[in-house]
Design a protein around this motif. Sequence first.
Motif, PDB file in Angstrom:
ATOM      1  N   ARG A 404       1.024   6.432 -11.945  1.00  0.00           N
ATOM      2  CA  ARG A 404       2.098   7.421 -12.093  1.00  0.00           C
ATOM      3  C   ARG A 404       2.526   7.952 -10.734  1.00  0.00           C
ATOM      4  N   LEU A 405       1.575   8.216  -9.837  1.00  0.00           N
ATOM      5  CA  LEU A 405       1.912   8.674  -8.497  1.00  0.00           C
ATOM      6  C   LEU A 405       2.749   7.638  -7.751  1.00  0.00           C
ATOM      7  N   ARG A 406       2.408   6.372  -7.916  1.00  0.00           N
ATOM      8  CA  ARG A 406       3.176   5.324  -7.248  1.00  0.00           C
ATOM      9  C   ARG A 406       4.589   5.242  -7.802  1.00  0.00           C
ATOM     10  N   ALA A 407       4.728   5.485  -9.098  1.00  0.00           N
ATOM     11  CA  ALA A 407       6.071   5.486  -9.693  1.00  0.00           C
ATOM     12  C   ALA A 407       6.900   6.646  -9.155  1.00  0.00           C
ATOM     13  N   VAL A 408       6.274   7.806  -8.988  1.00  0.00           N
ATOM     14  CA  VAL A 408       6.979   8.957  -8.410  1.00  0.00           C
ATOM     15  C   VAL A 408       7.389   8.645  -6.970  1.00  0.00           C
ATOM     16  N   LYS A 409       6.506   8.015  -6.215  1.00  0.00           N
ATOM     17  CA  LYS A 409       6.812   7.644  -4.832  1.00  0.00           C
ATOM     18  C   LYS A 409       8.007   6.685  -4.782  1.00  0.00           C
ATOM     19  N   ARG A 410       8.002   5.660  -5.631  1.00  0.00           N
ATOM     20  CA  ARG A 410       9.105   4.693  -5.627  1.00  0.00           C
ATOM     21  C   ARG A 410      10.429   5.361  -5.974  1.00  0.00           C
ATOM     22  N   HIS A 411      10.394   6.323  -6.876  1.00  0.00           N
ATOM     23  CA  HIS A 411      11.622   6.964  -7.326  1.00  0.00           C
ATOM     24  C   HIS A 411      12.146   7.963  -6.298  1.00  0.00           C
ATOM     25  N   HIS A 412      11.269   8.753  -5.722  1.00  0.00           N
ATOM     26  CA  HIS A 412      11.708   9.850  -4.870  1.00  0.00           C
ATOM     27  C   HIS A 412      11.697   9.514  -3.377  1.00  0.00           C
ATOM     28  N   ASP A 413      10.987   8.478  -2.967  1.00  0.00           N
ATOM     29  CA  ASP A 413      10.953   8.079  -1.559  1.00  0.00           C
ATOM     30  C   ASP A 413      10.861   6.565  -1.461  1.00  0.00           C
ATOM     31  N   PRO A 414      11.867   5.860  -1.966  1.00  0.00           N
ATOM     32  CA  PRO A 414      11.773   4.390  -2.019  1.00  0.00           C
ATOM     33  C   PRO A 414      11.706   3.731  -0.647  1.00  0.00           C
ATOM     34  N   ASP A 415      12.216   4.414   0.391  1.00  0.00           N
ATOM     35  CA  ASP A 415      12.215   3.829   1.722  1.00  0.00           C
ATOM     36  C   ASP A 415      10.986   4.222   2.540  1.00  0.00           C
ATOM     37  N   GLY A 416      10.094   4.979   1.946  1.00  0.00           N
ATOM     38  CA  GLY A 416       8.860   5.325   2.627  1.00  0.00           C
ATOM     39  C   GLY A 416       9.048   6.212   3.843  1.00  0.00           C
ATOM     40  N   VAL A 417       9.902   7.224   3.732  1.00  0.00           N
ATOM     41  CA  VAL A 417      10.112   8.153   4.840  1.00  0.00           C
ATOM     42  C   VAL A 417       8.854   8.982   5.094  1.00  0.00           C
ATOM     43  N   PHE A 418       8.150   9.334   4.012  1.00  0.00           N
ATOM     44  CA  PHE A 418       6.985  10.212   4.140  1.00  0.00           C
ATOM     45  C   PHE A 418       5.693   9.405   4.113  1.00  0.00           C
ATOM     46  N   ARG A 419       4.774   9.781   4.995  1.00  0.00           N
ATOM     47  CA  ARG A 419       3.484   9.105   5.049  1.00  0.00           C
ATOM     48  C   ARG A 419       2.371  10.149   5.012  1.00  0.00           C
ATOM     49  N   ALA A 420       1.683  10.228   3.896  1.00  0.00           N
ATOM     50  CA  ALA A 420       0.583  11.174   3.735  1.00  0.00           C
ATOM     51  C   ALA A 420      -0.654  10.680   4.482  1.00  0.00           C
ATOM     52  N   ASN A 421      -1.631  11.559   4.625  1.00  0.00           N
ATOM     53  CA  ASN A 421      -2.915  11.139   5.198  1.00  0.00           C
ATOM     54  C   ASN A 421      -3.503   9.991   4.396  1.00  0.00           C
ATOM     55  N   PHE A 422      -3.341  10.075   3.066  1.00  0.00           N
ATOM     56  CA  PHE A 422      -3.842   9.028   2.165  1.00  0.00           C
ATOM     57  C   PHE A 422      -2.678   8.582   1.273  1.00  0.00           C
ATOM     58  N   PRO A 423      -1.881   7.633   1.737  1.00  0.00           N
ATOM     59  CA  PRO A 423      -0.715   7.205   0.961  1.00  0.00           C
ATOM     60  C   PRO A 423      -1.119   6.651  -0.413  1.00  0.00           C
ATOM     61  N   VAL A 424      -0.273   6.880  -1.401  1.00  0.00           N
ATOM     62  CA  VAL A 424      -0.591   6.376  -2.739  1.00  0.00           C
ATOM     63  C   VAL A 424      -0.188   4.920  -2.893  1.00  0.00           C
ATOM     64  N   SER A 425       0.759   4.444  -2.069  1.00  0.00           N
ATOM     65  CA  SER A 425       1.198   3.067  -2.194  1.00  0.00           C
ATOM     66  C   SER A 425       0.141   2.127  -1.638  1.00  0.00           C
ATOM     67  N   ARG A 426       0.212   0.884  -2.101  1.00  0.00           N
ATOM     68  CA  ARG A 426      -0.767  -0.093  -1.659  1.00  0.00           C
ATOM     69  C   ARG A 426      -0.574  -0.386  -0.160  1.00  0.00           C
TER      70      ARG A 426
END
Length: 426
Positions: A404-426
């Motif tokens: 679900r977190l990855r789906a939220v990431k794809r929808h709200h930040d598809p271009d990967g502008v934000f990078r968390a300390n522990f990214p949810v994407s693979r």
Amino acid sequence: MNSLRSVVRGRVLLPGDPGFDAARRPWNLAVEQPAAAVVEAADADDVAALVRYARAAGLGIATQPNGHGATGRTDGTILLRTGRLDSLRVDPAARRARVGAGVASGRLQAAAAPHGLTGLPGSSPVVSVAGVALGGGLSWFGRAHGWVADSVTAFDIVDAEGRPRRLTAESGPDLFWALRGGGGDFAIVTALELALHPAPHLYGGRILWDAGHAPAVMDAYRQITATAPGALTVWLDLLHFPGSAPMVAVDATYLGGESEARDLLAPLDRLPRPLSDSRRVMSVAELGSIIAEPTDPGAGASRGELLTELDDTAVKTLLADPIAPLLSVQIRHLGGALAGPSDSPHGPLAEPYALYLFGFPGDDVTARQRGLAESLPVTGRKPYTFLNPGETAADAFTPAALARLRAVKRHHDPDGVFRANFPVSR
């Protein structure tokens, strides 16, 4: 990258500039944190302008108030410091606080205490309220009030398009859910609003014994935690600091009066005379004094786990050998409201105890941490804020929550502008 200086009003530091290396340095000095630039935002408008710039330039942004939880996954990014977003307003009548992204936990406590209220602080007063909430957040008062994130009622954010927005459960349920414990991978939080909780009375402190009394202290600890009400939180620490003898400590807080607290903690008073006992009636603004964690950056290596039980076998394992080369082995009692319903990525914490292992960086420390963890009844899952640089978001969340977190990431930040300390994407 020099054009960045014309985009924001806050300080911009580029590689080679005086002060750049100090500005990019994380809290844990054992972590090397590269960056293409460091921006110290002056306000939320600066953040919005920076996001628009980074998006157009194809750059990522890693956001840190002061670098707690850094993992070094920042190569090629703009490192955004939000320490100057430090507005703080407490509304005692509504039991609410509006907290800027750079506000430290201890400052919120100091503002809430005169009104008989409290936030949900952890063991350190210098971590940011926003950073803790974005990671879910374990608190001294989590057994009474759940995850720190459960108390968040609204976020002020800048989204991946560079638009400032106010976010609530009604205005953006999926993104609101993700930010309440899923990390900073989905938007930049410039401020948050959260519920405060009644705290007219507080009793707490640390009791310290020589490590030779550890078996008896552990027995008392298990006896107390077996029946502890939600208002009582008790942690046990095995300690071995350089230049001193091994020790064992019990740290406690009780949201209530001294007489009730002493009754609940009575098994500790039947133990041998301690080396010290700092328990007293205290203000919620003084919680940082209990453990007295360092308030300046330093190098460290940690490992967190969740224990399914603290039975005789686990106790025997923990006490079989000295903890060296570790400096501390901490057991935190969970349960209470933390095990109750939570609409957050972490969800309910069914495990009754958390384990936190800490030492100076080194192969011997890593091996000792791994050996202890593998010999104890751990789930393998761990709180997001307990993750270390060698771990990933997959170590914190269930597969369903991570999907679900990855789906939220794809929808709200598809271009990967934000990078968390522990990214949810693979």
